[in-house]
Every structure is written in structure tokens, then in C-alpha cells.
Scaffold this motif. Structure first.
Motif, short mmCIF file in Angstrom:
data_model
loop_
_atom_site.label_atom_id
_atom_site.label_comp_id
_atom_site.label_asym_id
_atom_site.label_seq_id
_atom_site.Cartn_x
_atom_site.Cartn_y
_atom_site.Cartn_z
N LEU A 164 0.83 -1.20 0.00
CA LEU A 164 0.00 0.00 0.00
C LEU A 164 0.87 1.26 0.00
CD1 LEU A 164 -2.85 1.08 0.08
CD2 LEU A 164 -2.79 0.96 2.57
N GLU A 165 1.95 1.24 0.76
CA GLU A 165 2.85 2.40 0.81
C GLU A 165 3.56 2.61 -0.53
OE1 GLU A 165 5.45 1.59 4.04
OE2 GLU A 165 3.97 2.10 5.58
N GLU A 166 3.93 1.52 -1.19
CA GLU A 166 4.58 1.63 -2.49
C GLU A 166 3.65 2.22 -3.53
OE1 GLU A 166 6.30 -2.02 -3.78
OE2 GLU A 166 7.41 -2.30 -1.90
N ARG A 167 2.40 1.79 -3.46
CA ARG A 167 1.41 2.34 -4.39
C ARG A 167 1.21 3.83 -4.15
NH1 ARG A 167 -3.42 -2.15 -4.30
NH2 ARG A 167 -2.18 -3.87 -5.13
N ALA A 168 1.13 4.23 -2.90
CA ALA A 168 0.93 5.64 -2.57
C ALA A 168 2.12 6.47 -3.05
CB ALA A 168 0.73 5.81 -1.07
N GLU A 169 3.33 5.96 -2.87
CA GLU A 169 4.52 6.67 -3.31
C GLU A 169 4.56 6.78 -4.84
OE1 GLU A 169 9.35 6.14 -3.07
OE2 GLU A 169 8.09 5.19 -1.54
N THR A 170 4.17 5.72 -5.51
CA THR A 170 4.13 5.74 -6.98
C THR A 170 3.12 6.76 -7.48
OG1 THR A 170 4.69 3.40 -6.98
CG2 THR A 170 3.83 4.30 -9.03
N GLU A 171 1.97 6.81 -6.82
CA GLU A 171 0.93 7.78 -7.21
C GLU A 171 1.43 9.21 -7.00
OE1 GLU A 171 -2.05 7.53 -8.72
OE2 GLU A 171 -1.59 5.42 -9.02
N GLN A 172 2.13 9.43 -5.90
CA GLN A 172 2.66 10.77 -5.63
C GLN A 172 3.69 11.17 -6.69
OE1 GLN A 172 4.14 10.61 -1.65
NE2 GLN A 172 2.12 10.90 -0.71
N ASN A 173 4.53 10.22 -7.08
CA ASN A 173 5.51 10.50 -8.13
C ASN A 173 4.83 10.83 -9.45
OD1 ASN A 173 7.62 10.08 -6.37
ND2 ASN A 173 7.98 7.96 -7.02
N ARG A 174 3.79 10.10 -9.77
CA ARG A 174 3.05 10.35 -11.01
C ARG A 174 2.40 11.73 -10.98
NH1 ARG A 174 -0.05 4.61 -11.95
NH2 ARG A 174 1.80 3.39 -12.49
N GLU A 175 1.79 12.06 -9.84
CA GLU A 175 1.14 13.36 -9.72
C GLU A 175 2.15 14.49 -9.84
OE1 GLU A 175 -1.21 13.62 -6.18
OE2 GLU A 175 -2.46 11.92 -6.74
N ALA A 176 3.30 14.31 -9.22
CA ALA A 176 4.34 15.34 -9.31
C ALA A 176 4.82 15.50 -10.75
CB ALA A 176 5.51 14.98 -8.39
N THR A 177 4.97 14.40 -11.44
CA THR A 177 5.41 14.45 -12.83
C THR A 177 4.36 15.14 -13.70
OG1 THR A 177 6.62 12.38 -12.52
CG2 THR A 177 6.18 13.06 -14.78
N VAL A 178 3.10 14.82 -13.49
CA VAL A 178 2.03 15.43 -14.28
C VAL A 178 1.97 16.93 -14.01
CG1 VAL A 178 -0.47 15.55 -14.57
CG2 VAL A 178 0.67 13.34 -14.53
N LYS A 179 2.08 17.33 -12.73
CA LYS A 179 2.05 18.75 -12.39
C LYS A 179 3.22 19.49 -13.04
CE LYS A 179 -0.42 18.36 -8.02
NZ LYS A 179 -0.35 18.51 -6.56
N GLN A 180 4.39 18.87 -13.03
CA GLN A 180 5.56 19.48 -13.63
C GLN A 180 5.37 19.66 -15.13
OE1 GLN A 180 9.12 17.18 -13.24
NE2 GLN A 180 10.46 18.90 -13.71
N LEU A 181 4.82 18.64 -15.80
CA LEU A 181 4.57 18.74 -17.23
C LEU A 181 3.53 19.81 -17.56
CD1 LEU A 181 4.59 14.97 -18.21
CD2 LEU A 181 6.32 16.67 -18.78
N LEU A 182 2.50 19.90 -16.72
CA LEU A 182 1.48 20.93 -16.94
C LEU A 182 2.06 22.32 -16.75
CD1 LEU A 182 -1.64 19.28 -15.27
CD2 LEU A 182 -1.26 19.72 -17.69
N ARG A 183 2.93 22.49 -15.76
CA ARG A 183 3.57 23.79 -15.56
C ARG A 183 4.43 24.17 -16.77
NH1 ARG A 183 5.71 22.05 -10.53
NH2 ARG A 183 3.94 21.88 -9.17
#
Length: 82
Positions: free
Chosen positions: A4-23
Motif C-alpha cells: 500500500l505504501e509503495e502504491r501511494a509513493e508511486t501515485e505521488q511521483n506520477r502526480e508530481a510528474t504530471v504537475k511538472q509537465l502541466l507547468r
């Protein structure tokens, strides 16, 4: 770490990547629109087909091309090609 923790960390990394690309996409500027030097109404005028210089040429081409076409059509009909 649990699954569960690995999934949460992966989701956070994906969200950060998407936010960076949108910026990055938001900061990217579009190229300025190039303006034409052509005088008003000559390049894309709505009434361009009614311009005086176009009428005489079109009528001349019509009066020459129509009889030529009619003669060619009559010849083709006479020899049985049509």
C-alpha cells in the motif's frame, strides 16, 4: 514497506510528474502571429471574385473554351467515342 505504501509513493511521483509537465506546458509561449504586409482586402477579401480585373479574363476564357469544347464533343460523338 508494504504494498500500500509503495502504491501511494508511486501515485505521488506520477502526480508530481504530471504537475511538472502541466507547468512546463503553461509556461511555453506560442509564436506570435505573423501579420501580412498585403493591403487590406487584397489577400483574403470576401468579394475577391467580383474584382474588375478577374471578370474580363474569365469571360474571355469562357467564350474561347466553350466552342472548343463543343467542337471536340461533336467530333467524339461523330466517331462514336462517346
Amino acid at each position: 514497506m508494504s504494498d500500500l505504501e509503495e502504491r501511494a509513493e508511486t501515485e505521488q511521483n506520477r502526480e508530481a510528474t504530471v504537475k511538472q509537465l502541466l507547468r512546463r506546458a503553461a509556461k511555453r509561449t506560442r509564436p506570435s502571429q505573423a501579420f501580412s504586409i498585403v493591403l487590406h482586402g487584397q489577400e483574403t477579401g470576401a468579394n475577391r471574385e467580383f474584382a474588375p480585373d478577374r471578370d474580363s479574363d474569365a469571360m474571355l476564357w469562357f467564350l474561347i473554351a466553350l466552342p472548343v469544347f463543343m467542337v471536340a464533343h461533336a467530333i467524339c460523338v461523330k466517331i462514336g467515342a462517346i
